[in-house]
Design an enzyme around this catalytic site. Structure first.
Site, PDB file in Angstrom:
ATOM      1  N   SER A   8      13.209  -4.382   3.514  1.00 58.49           N
ATOM      2  CA  SER A   8      12.774  -5.375   4.500  1.00 58.49           C
ATOM      3  C   SER A   8      11.764  -6.309   3.842  1.00 58.49           C
ATOM      4  O   SER A   8      11.191  -5.974   2.801  1.00 58.49           O
ATOM      5  CB  SER A   8      12.161  -4.683   5.723  1.00 58.49           C
ATOM      6  OG  SER A   8      11.193  -3.737   5.324  1.00 58.49           O
ATOM      7  N   GLU A  10       8.490  -9.207   4.615  1.00 55.90           N
ATOM      8  CA  GLU A  10       7.489  -9.641   5.606  1.00 55.90           C
ATOM      9  C   GLU A  10       7.047 -11.083   5.324  1.00 55.90           C
ATOM     10  O   GLU A  10       6.853 -11.461   4.168  1.00 55.90           O
ATOM     11  CB  GLU A  10       6.283  -8.695   5.516  1.00 55.90           C
ATOM     12  CG  GLU A  10       5.173  -9.056   6.474  1.00 55.90           C
ATOM     13  CD  GLU A  10       4.112  -7.964   6.532  1.00 55.90           C
ATOM     14  OE1 GLU A  10       4.453  -6.766   6.601  1.00 55.90           O
ATOM     15  OE2 GLU A  10       2.920  -8.333   6.501  1.00 55.90           O
ATOM     16  N   THR A  41       4.166 -11.527  10.753  1.00 56.33           N
ATOM     17  CA  THR A  41       2.845 -11.020  11.146  1.00 56.33           C
ATOM     18  C   THR A  41       2.319 -11.774  12.370  1.00 56.33           C
ATOM     19  O   THR A  41       2.828 -12.833  12.742  1.00 56.33           O
ATOM     20  CB  THR A  41       1.822 -11.121   9.994  1.00 56.33           C
ATOM     21  OG1 THR A  41       1.651 -12.498   9.676  1.00 56.33           O
ATOM     22  CG2 THR A  41       2.275 -10.346   8.785  1.00 56.33           C
ATOM     23  N   ASP A 102      -6.991  -6.342  14.126  1.00 60.08           N
ATOM     24  CA  ASP A 102      -8.442  -6.425  13.931  1.00 60.08           C
ATOM     25  C   ASP A 102      -8.975  -7.565  14.787  1.00 60.08           C
ATOM     26  O   ASP A 102      -8.389  -8.647  14.813  1.00 60.08           O
ATOM     27  CB  ASP A 102      -8.758  -6.703  12.453  1.00 60.08           C
ATOM     28  CG  ASP A 102      -8.313  -5.542  11.573  1.00 60.08           C
ATOM     29  OD1 ASP A 102      -8.768  -4.412  11.817  1.00 60.08           O
ATOM     30  OD2 ASP A 102      -7.498  -5.775  10.666  1.00 60.08           O
ATOM     31  N   GLN A 169       0.535   0.483   4.103  1.00 67.75           N
ATOM     32  CA  GLN A 169      -0.311  -0.490   3.429  1.00 67.75           C
ATOM     33  C   GLN A 169       0.102  -0.464   1.960  1.00 67.75           C
ATOM     34  O   GLN A 169       0.580   0.556   1.457  1.00 67.75           O
ATOM     35  CB  GLN A 169      -1.781  -0.064   3.587  1.00 67.75           C
ATOM     36  CG  GLN A 169      -2.788  -1.014   3.018  1.00 67.75           C
ATOM     37  CD  GLN A 169      -2.642  -2.396   3.630  1.00 67.75           C
ATOM     38  OE1 GLN A 169      -1.809  -3.186   3.156  1.00 67.75           O
ATOM     39  NE2 GLN A 169      -3.404  -2.688   4.662  1.00 67.75           N
ATOM     40  N   PHE A 209      -8.022  -9.396  -0.756  1.00 65.65           N
ATOM     41  CA  PHE A 209      -7.251  -8.628   0.237  1.00 65.65           C
ATOM     42  C   PHE A 209      -7.559  -7.138   0.120  1.00 65.65           C
ATOM     43  O   PHE A 209      -7.729  -6.445   1.103  1.00 65.65           O
ATOM     44  CB  PHE A 209      -5.754  -8.730  -0.050  1.00 65.65           C
ATOM     45  CG  PHE A 209      -5.074  -9.959   0.502  1.00 65.65           C
ATOM     46  CD1 PHE A 209      -5.753 -10.893   1.255  1.00 65.65           C
ATOM     47  CD2 PHE A 209      -3.722 -10.154   0.260  1.00 65.65           C
ATOM     48  CE1 PHE A 209      -5.099 -12.014   1.743  1.00 65.65           C
ATOM     49  CE2 PHE A 209      -3.064 -11.270   0.740  1.00 65.65           C
ATOM     50  CZ  PHE A 209      -3.755 -12.198   1.484  1.00 65.65           C
ATOM     51  N   HIS A 259       9.361  -2.180   1.597  1.00 66.99           N
ATOM     52  CA  HIS A 259       9.050  -3.312   2.473  1.00 66.99           C
ATOM     53  C   HIS A 259       8.247  -4.301   1.621  1.00 66.99           C
ATOM     54  O   HIS A 259       7.141  -3.981   1.177  1.00 66.99           O
ATOM     55  CB  HIS A 259       8.216  -2.812   3.658  1.00 66.99           C
ATOM     56  CG  HIS A 259       7.753  -3.890   4.583  1.00 66.99           C
ATOM     57  ND1 HIS A 259       8.556  -4.447   5.556  1.00 66.99           N
ATOM     58  CD2 HIS A 259       6.550  -4.531   4.703  1.00 66.99           C
ATOM     59  CE1 HIS A 259       7.887  -5.361   6.239  1.00 66.99           C
ATOM     60  NE2 HIS A 259       6.655  -5.434   5.735  1.00 66.99           N
TER      61      HIS A 259
HETATM   62  P1  FAD Z   1      -4.620   2.331  14.302  1.00 64.84           P
HETATM   63  O1  FAD Z   1      -3.453   3.171  13.954  1.00 64.84           O
HETATM   64  O2  FAD Z   1      -5.032   2.266  15.731  1.00 64.84           O
HETATM   65  O3  FAD Z   1      -5.832   2.832  13.405  1.00 64.84           O
HETATM   66  C1  FAD Z   1      -6.970   2.007  13.225  1.00 64.84           C
HETATM   67  C2  FAD Z   1      -8.182   2.869  12.845  1.00 64.84           C
HETATM   68  O4  FAD Z   1      -8.603   3.613  13.984  1.00 64.84           O
HETATM   69  C3  FAD Z   1      -7.917   3.913  11.751  1.00 64.84           C
HETATM   70  O5  FAD Z   1      -9.093   4.044  10.994  1.00 64.84           O
HETATM   71  C4  FAD Z   1      -7.649   5.211  12.529  1.00 64.84           C
HETATM   72  O6  FAD Z   1      -7.970   6.357  11.779  1.00 64.84           O
HETATM   73  C5  FAD Z   1      -8.589   5.014  13.709  1.00 64.84           C
HETATM   74  N1  FAD Z   1      -8.136   5.634  14.942  1.00 64.84           N
HETATM   75  C6  FAD Z   1      -6.890   5.612  15.468  1.00 64.84           C
HETATM   76  N2  FAD Z   1      -6.873   6.246  16.661  1.00 64.84           N
HETATM   77  C7  FAD Z   1      -8.151   6.635  16.899  1.00 64.84           C
HETATM   78  C8  FAD Z   1      -8.803   7.302  17.982  1.00 64.84           C
HETATM   79  N3  FAD Z   1      -8.130   7.697  19.060  1.00 64.84           N
HETATM   80  N4  FAD Z   1     -10.135   7.531  17.886  1.00 64.84           N
HETATM   81  C9  FAD Z   1     -10.846   7.118  16.798  1.00 64.84           C
HETATM   82  N5  FAD Z   1     -10.276   6.470  15.751  1.00 64.84           N
HETATM   83  C10 FAD Z   1      -8.956   6.235  15.808  1.00 64.84           C
HETATM   84  N6  FAD Z   1      -2.877  -6.934  11.169  1.00 64.84           N
HETATM   85  C11 FAD Z   1      -2.690  -8.016  11.963  1.00 64.84           C
HETATM   86  O7  FAD Z   1      -3.658  -8.518  12.555  1.00 64.84           O
HETATM   87  N7  FAD Z   1      -1.462  -8.585  12.119  1.00 64.84           N
HETATM   88  C12 FAD Z   1      -0.363  -8.081  11.525  1.00 64.84           C
HETATM   89  O8  FAD Z   1       0.722  -8.617  11.691  1.00 64.84           O
HETATM   90  C13 FAD Z   1      -0.514  -6.923  10.691  1.00 64.84           C
HETATM   91  N8  FAD Z   1       0.548  -6.352  10.090  1.00 64.84           N
HETATM   92  C14 FAD Z   1       0.386  -5.198   9.378  1.00 64.84           C
HETATM   93  C15 FAD Z   1       1.501  -4.569   8.825  1.00 64.84           C
HETATM   94  C16 FAD Z   1       1.364  -3.399   8.092  1.00 64.84           C
HETATM   95  C17 FAD Z   1       2.593  -2.746   7.523  1.00 64.84           C
HETATM   96  C18 FAD Z   1       0.076  -2.840   7.882  1.00 64.84           C
HETATM   97  C19 FAD Z   1      -0.077  -1.597   7.054  1.00 64.84           C
HETATM   98  C20 FAD Z   1      -1.039  -3.458   8.419  1.00 64.84           C
HETATM   99  C21 FAD Z   1      -0.912  -4.633   9.179  1.00 64.84           C
HETATM  100  N9  FAD Z   1      -1.994  -5.259   9.766  1.00 64.84           N
HETATM  101  C22 FAD Z   1      -1.814  -6.378  10.549  1.00 64.84           C
HETATM  102  C23 FAD Z   1      -3.343  -4.723   9.581  1.00 64.84           C
HETATM  103  C24 FAD Z   1      -3.747  -3.766  10.711  1.00 64.84           C
HETATM  104  O9  FAD Z   1      -3.757  -4.442  11.941  1.00 64.84           O
HETATM  105  C25 FAD Z   1      -5.132  -3.241  10.382  1.00 64.84           C
HETATM  106  O10 FAD Z   1      -5.058  -2.361   9.281  1.00 64.84           O
HETATM  107  C26 FAD Z   1      -5.876  -2.616  11.547  1.00 64.84           C
HETATM  108  O11 FAD Z   1      -7.241  -2.452  11.151  1.00 64.84           O
HETATM  109  C27 FAD Z   1      -5.365  -1.236  11.963  1.00 64.84           C
HETATM  110  O12 FAD Z   1      -4.198  -1.310  12.652  1.00 64.84           O
HETATM  111  P2  FAD Z   1      -3.355   0.048  12.942  1.00 64.84           P
HETATM  112  O13 FAD Z   1      -2.206  -0.338  13.746  1.00 64.84           O
HETATM  113  O14 FAD Z   1      -3.133   0.783  11.686  1.00 64.84           O
HETATM  114  O15 FAD Z   1      -4.446   0.803  13.849  1.00 64.84           O
END
Ligand code: FAD
Length: 284
Positions: A8, A10, A41, A102, A169, A209, A259
């Site tokens: 895939s 991105e 994204t 974020d 990541q 990054f 990916h």
């Molecule tokens: P989560 O899975 O919710 O985790 C975030 C943090 O919270 C982690 O440290 C986890 O350990 C912690 N956590 C989770 N659940 C809990 C809980 N219940 N209590 C306490 N802590 C908890 N960002 C964008 O803005 N736009 C994008 O399009 C985008 N695409 C991405 C694509 C990929 C493949 C990746 C790997 C990242 C992408 N990101 C994107 C970045 C991502 O949004 C950030 O890394 C963000 O900080 C975390 O998102 P997540 O979905 O992993 O969050």
């Protein structure tokens, strides 16, 4: 060579008309590698969302490759997310990348869904099995994670909430991915976890990054990249060699696919893909 790999690519939404033209050229070329999907994204809050929607619609309508929009929940409401899901459903989109995202600086309100597992749960509750849901995985651990175990717990919650597969990541250390895979297997997690591949084409940008997202550039690699200075062609060529080898090692180690973080550029992804010799009729 395994030809059933999940490949895939991105893209990010372009900021200008010129960027949109360039991205169109990019996906028109990359569709020939026949990826499973093109993902786009999405930024929490603000105007970039409209550009994401437009890019997703164009790819879904015109490319012949399924579009997989990223969707982040931070700073948003259930109602807003429901409207986005409805719009994607109406366009026949079946694949989504569910993220927490974020909060942009200046935005305070975290919104109604605080973590990605809550978003996955919400998407399943609203749309059943309509979407194939991807989530993010962090072989080197998320920078805000309280501990490695806590981050694995968080990943497991996303899988238990209904994620079908995951994209990692980017990383340059195969061992981090293999250990992560083992930890997942020990926890009974069997979904495909596809390595995210970041081509190395610009050291300054990559270093920035990597600092922000917690991906490590190993010392030996950083030191070598530094020596190229302004020699961008030399850096690209070396970077593609290193990342090409990484892709090869990952596939040999059993990764279910790759990916590519294309950065909206054709050449690095095409070069890496062609280097894998997946299809005899494609050449650089
Ligand atoms: P989560 O899975 O919710 O985790 C975030 C943090 O919270 C982690 O440290 C986890 O350990 C912690 N956590 C989770 N659940 C809990 C809980 N219940 N209590 C306490 N802590 C908890 N960002 C964008 O803005 N736009 C994008 O399009 C985008 N695409 C991405 C694509 C990929 C493949 C990746 C790997 C990242 C992408 N990101 C994107 C970045 C991502 O949004 C950030 O890394 C963000 O900080 C975390 O998102 P997540 O979905 O992993 O969050």
């Amino acid at each position: 060579m395994n030809t059933s790999l999940l490949i895939s690519c991105e893209f990010f939404p372009p900021k200008t008309d010129e960027g949109a033209r360039k991205l169109r050229d990019t996906w028109q070329t990359l569709k020939d590698i026949d990826p499973e999907y093109f993902s786009v994204t999405y930024g929490a809050g603000g105007s970039t969302q409209e550009r994401s929607f437009a890019t997703v619609s164009e790819i879904q309508r015109d490319s012949g490759i399924p579009a997989a929009p990223h969707l982040s929940c931070i700073g948003s409401t259930r109602e807003h997310i429901r409207a986005i899901l409805d719009s994607y459903k109406a366009q026949g989109i079946r694949h989504i990348v569910a993220l927490r995202g974020d909060l942009p600086s200046g935005m305070r309100d975290p919104g109604e869904l605080r973590h990605a597992n809550e978003l996955v749960e919400f998407i399943r509750a609203e749309t059943g099995d309509w979407f194939h849901i991807e989530v993010a995985a962090y072989p080197e651990f998320h920078p805000q994670a309280a501990s490695a175990q806590a981050d694995l717990d968080a990943f497991q919650r996303k899988v238990e909430a209904g994620a079908d597969s995951a994209i990692t990541q980017y990383f340059y250390n195969v061992d981090s991915y293999l250990r992560f895979m083992n930890d997942c297997l020990d926890r009974g997690i069997h979904i495909p976890i596809v390595p995210g591949i970041m081509p190395i084409t610009n050291f300054t940008q990559l270093a920035r990054f990597s600092d922000a997202c917690g991906a490590e550039i190993p010392r030996w690699l950083r030191k070598r990249l530094e020596t190229f200075g302004d020699d961008l062609d030399g850096l690209r060529s070396f970077g593609l060699d290193v990342v090409g080898e990484l892709c090869q090692q990952l596939i040999e180690a059993g990764a279910p696919g790759l990916h590519f973080y294309s950065m909206n550029q054709v050449e690095p992804t095409l070069h890496l893909w062609c280097g894998l010799n997946l299809r005899a009729d494609m050449e650089l």
